[in-house]
Design an enzyme around this catalytic site. Structure first.
Site, PDB file in Angstrom:
ATOM      1  N   LYS A  67       0.875  -1.180   0.000  1.00 28.17           N
ATOM      2  CA  LYS A  67       0.000   0.000   0.000  1.00 28.17           C
ATOM      3  C   LYS A  67       0.904   1.219   0.000  1.00 28.17           C
ATOM      4  O   LYS A  67       1.818   1.311   0.834  1.00 28.17           O
ATOM      5  CB  LYS A  67      -0.905   0.014   1.232  1.00 28.17           C
ATOM      6  N   SER A 199      -5.727  10.495  18.106  1.00 30.97           N
ATOM      7  CA  SER A 199      -4.381  10.882  17.664  1.00 30.97           C
ATOM      8  C   SER A 199      -3.554  11.382  18.839  1.00 30.97           C
ATOM      9  O   SER A 199      -2.727  12.286  18.673  1.00 30.97           O
ATOM     10  CB  SER A 199      -4.488  11.992  16.611  1.00 30.97           C
ATOM     11  N   GLY A 220      -5.265   3.718  18.104  1.00 33.19           N
ATOM     12  CA  GLY A 220      -4.837   5.025  17.584  1.00 33.19           C
ATOM     13  C   GLY A 220      -3.341   5.138  17.355  1.00 33.19           C
ATOM     14  O   GLY A 220      -2.888   5.852  16.466  1.00 33.19           O
ATOM     15  N   ASP A 222      -0.047   4.484  15.947  1.00 28.69           N
ATOM     16  CA  ASP A 222       0.539   3.802  14.789  1.00 28.69           C
ATOM     17  C   ASP A 222       1.821   4.495  14.339  1.00 28.69           C
ATOM     18  O   ASP A 222       2.267   4.323  13.218  1.00 28.69           O
ATOM     19  CB  ASP A 222      -0.481   3.740  13.634  1.00 28.69           C
ATOM     20  N   LYS A 226       3.250   8.528  19.499  1.00 27.27           N
ATOM     21  CA  LYS A 226       1.825   8.563  19.840  1.00 27.27           C
ATOM     22  C   LYS A 226       1.568   7.640  21.035  1.00 27.27           C
ATOM     23  O   LYS A 226       2.290   6.663  21.237  1.00 27.27           O
ATOM     24  CB  LYS A 226       0.974   8.150  18.637  1.00 27.27           C
TER      25      LYS A 226
HETATM   26  P1  NAD Z   1      -9.604  11.906  12.867  1.00 24.53           P
HETATM   27  O1  NAD Z   1      -8.665  13.006  12.546  1.00 24.53           O
HETATM   28  O2  NAD Z   1     -10.894  11.809  12.135  1.00 24.53           O
HETATM   29  O3  NAD Z   1      -9.952  11.944  14.444  1.00 24.53           O
HETATM   30  C1  NAD Z   1      -8.938  12.170  15.390  1.00 24.53           C
HETATM   31  C2  NAD Z   1      -9.376  11.732  16.770  1.00 24.53           C
HETATM   32  O4  NAD Z   1      -8.314  11.975  17.696  1.00 24.53           O
HETATM   33  C3  NAD Z   1     -10.566  12.489  17.314  1.00 24.53           C
HETATM   34  O5  NAD Z   1     -11.221  11.689  18.263  1.00 24.53           O
HETATM   35  C4  NAD Z   1      -9.894  13.697  17.990  1.00 24.53           C
HETATM   36  O6  NAD Z   1     -10.716  14.293  18.971  1.00 24.53           O
HETATM   37  C5  NAD Z   1      -8.687  13.028  18.605  1.00 24.53           C
HETATM   38  N1  NAD Z   1      -7.516  13.901  18.730  1.00 24.53           N
HETATM   39  C6  NAD Z   1      -7.028  14.771  17.832  1.00 24.53           C
HETATM   40  N2  NAD Z   1      -5.920  15.360  18.306  1.00 24.53           N
HETATM   41  C7  NAD Z   1      -5.704  14.827  19.544  1.00 24.53           C
HETATM   42  C8  NAD Z   1      -4.726  15.030  20.552  1.00 24.53           C
HETATM   43  N3  NAD Z   1      -3.717  15.887  20.381  1.00 24.53           N
HETATM   44  N4  NAD Z   1      -4.829  14.317  21.697  1.00 24.53           N
HETATM   45  C9  NAD Z   1      -5.829  13.425  21.867  1.00 24.53           C
HETATM   46  N5  NAD Z   1      -6.785  13.193  20.946  1.00 24.53           N
HETATM   47  C10 NAD Z   1      -6.719  13.898  19.807  1.00 24.53           C
HETATM   48  O7  NAD Z   1      -8.758  10.567  12.727  1.00 24.53           O
HETATM   49  P2  NAD Z   1      -9.269   9.064  12.517  1.00 24.53           P
HETATM   50  O8  NAD Z   1      -9.291   8.754  11.077  1.00 24.53           O
HETATM   51  O9  NAD Z   1     -10.496   8.835  13.332  1.00 24.53           O
HETATM   52  O10 NAD Z   1      -8.047   8.258  13.140  1.00 24.53           O
HETATM   53  C11 NAD Z   1      -7.804   8.301  14.533  1.00 24.53           C
HETATM   54  C12 NAD Z   1      -6.402   7.814  14.814  1.00 24.53           C
HETATM   55  O11 NAD Z   1      -6.283   6.447  14.425  1.00 24.53           O
HETATM   56  C13 NAD Z   1      -5.323   8.571  14.035  1.00 24.53           C
HETATM   57  O12 NAD Z   1      -4.292   8.900  14.936  1.00 24.53           O
HETATM   58  C14 NAD Z   1      -4.842   7.586  12.992  1.00 24.53           C
HETATM   59  O13 NAD Z   1      -3.495   7.769  12.661  1.00 24.53           O
HETATM   60  C15 NAD Z   1      -5.076   6.268  13.708  1.00 24.53           C
HETATM   61  N6  NAD Z   1      -5.254   5.145  12.797  1.00 24.53           N
HETATM   62  C16 NAD Z   1      -4.685   3.953  13.140  1.00 24.53           C
HETATM   63  C17 NAD Z   1      -4.821   2.859  12.310  1.00 24.53           C
HETATM   64  C18 NAD Z   1      -4.239   1.532  12.700  1.00 24.53           C
HETATM   65  O14 NAD Z   1      -4.235   0.608  11.880  1.00 24.53           O
HETATM   66  N7  NAD Z   1      -3.800   1.366  13.918  1.00 24.53           N
HETATM   67  C19 NAD Z   1      -5.517   2.978  11.091  1.00 24.53           C
HETATM   68  C20 NAD Z   1      -6.143   4.189  10.786  1.00 24.53           C
HETATM   69  C21 NAD Z   1      -6.001   5.265  11.661  1.00 24.53           C
END
Ligand code: NAD
Length: 320
Positions: A67, A199, A220, A222, A226
């Site tokens: 990917k 995040s 979250g 990744d 973080k």
């Molecule tokens: P998004 O931007 O739509 O939402 C972000 C979320 O994190 C919201 O709940 C927001 O309130 C919160 N947030 C933002 N800044 C923050 C901070 N400084 N401290 C605490 N919380 C904070 O993102 P999303 O698409 O919902 O993804 C959420 C997270 O999951 C991202 O960090 C993304 O990188 C991660 N993710 C992980 C995987 C995986 O396979 N593990 C896959 C996709 C996304």
């Protein structure tokens, strides 16, 4: 080669197909039949973009590919979402490119499927309350996938930006479940299964918050730096992940490892539980799944969607 456009994925891919693909590839990884290649992720010095590759080879399903994509924070000006990715599959017998598949929706579905696999195998007996930490784009996918594998009676949720909680309330309503916004101490005390998908760069859920038999899917984290969970909470849990190498480098467990609170050897790949070679929860009060997101998940769901697209005549053939 076959091309499956991003706009077709929603009509083709089901959460059930994503779940089956991810569960199978986790099992293949634990049986040493599938492995991920080292992740490349670079700040390219243009438009603040982060770009990279996640790839691997599943010798059980003969799925080979990568990917490519990342995060473009200025994409709103182009009318696009910030996360952009495409999956490329290659013929494992010849090396010829076999398919290009839109990767945006697939990423959301494969991430949701991963926490669902952990919930199916590790949720405490009789779990009734699902706790959601995070209310961004991905949270709705995680909640829907969790409800598919376990009968919850209620959803409770917390988010650092409370104005976003409507997403959790709306998704719970869609699933026919009551929803209540709570603070983190209540969430930790009342939820039997917790999904964290934020995040955050510092711990949100603390050791003292979590009471009683609980499973946490920490989704979250990744990237290096973080963090969503208190390392002391991690230190008293049964530890599971998608891939140990990613977990200790860029996943939630990086922090407890760095603090010397847990040993890498104590972390089990969830696929071992799927395979039946690890008993899973056993008598652990607390289990944590560190879902870091591996390339093989992307390849597995892309392969599944190519098959569905072929069946429905929605895969375009292109000569290359
Ligand atoms: P998004 O931007 O739509 O939402 C972000 C979320 O994190 C919201 O709940 C927001 O309130 C919160 N947030 C933002 N800044 C923050 C901070 N400084 N401290 C605490 N919380 C904070 O993102 P999303 O698409 O919902 O993804 C959420 C997270 O999951 C991202 O960090 C993304 O990188 C991660 N993710 C992980 C995987 C995986 O396979 N593990 C896959 C996709 C996304």
């Amino acid at each position: 080669m076959l091309v499956v456009a991003e706009k077709e994925i929603g009509g083709l891919m089901t959460p059930e197909a994503a779940y089956d693909a991810v569960e199978a590839v986790f099992a293949a990884m634990a049986a040493d039949r599938a492995y991920n290649f080292p992740v490349v992720r670079e700040a390219i010095g243009h438009d603040d973009a982060l770009y990279g590759f996640k790839g691997g080879f599943d010798g059980a399903a003969l799925t080979l590919g990568l990917k490519a994509g990342g995060y473009w924070p200025q994409n709103q000006k182009h009318g696009l979402i910030n996360h952009q990715s495409t999956v490329f599959l290659f013929d494992a017998d010849t090396g010829r490119v076999a398919a290009a598949v839109g990767g945006n929706l697939l990423t959301a579905l494969r991430t949701a499927a991963a926490s669902a696999v952990s919930i199916k195998y590790l949720a405490p007996k009789g779990a009734k309350v699902l706790g959601m930490i995070g209310a961004g784009h991905q949270s709705a996918f995680q909640m829907r996938a969790a409800a598919r594998v376990h009968d919850f009676e209620k959803v409770i949720g917390w988010n650092p930006h409370p104005e976003m909680l409507t997403r959790l309330a709306d998704t719970a309503a869609e699933l026919g479940l009551p929803f209540e916004a709570v603070d983190l101490p209540r969430l930790g005390a009342e939820a039997d299964v917790i999904i964290s998908i934020t995040s955050a760069f510092s711990p949100l859920l603390m050791d003292g918050h979590v009471q009683g038999p609980t499973h946490i899917a920490a989704m979250g984290t990744d990237t290096k730096g973080k963090q969503e969970l208190d390392p002391a909470l991690v230190a008293r849990a049964g530890l599971f992940t998608d891939e140990v190498a990613q977990s200790v480098a860029i996943g939630e467990f990086q922090h407890a490892i760095a603090a010397g609170l847990i040993a890498e050897e104590a972390i089990t790949q969830i696929g071992a539980v799927v395979n039946g070679s690890h008993p899973g929860r056993g008598d652990a009060e607390l289990t944590i799944f560190d879902g870091t997101g591996v390339g093989l998940q992307d390849l597995a769901v892309a392969r599944a969607v190519v098959k569905l697209a072929q069946e429905k005549g929605l895969a375009q053939k292109v000569e290359i």
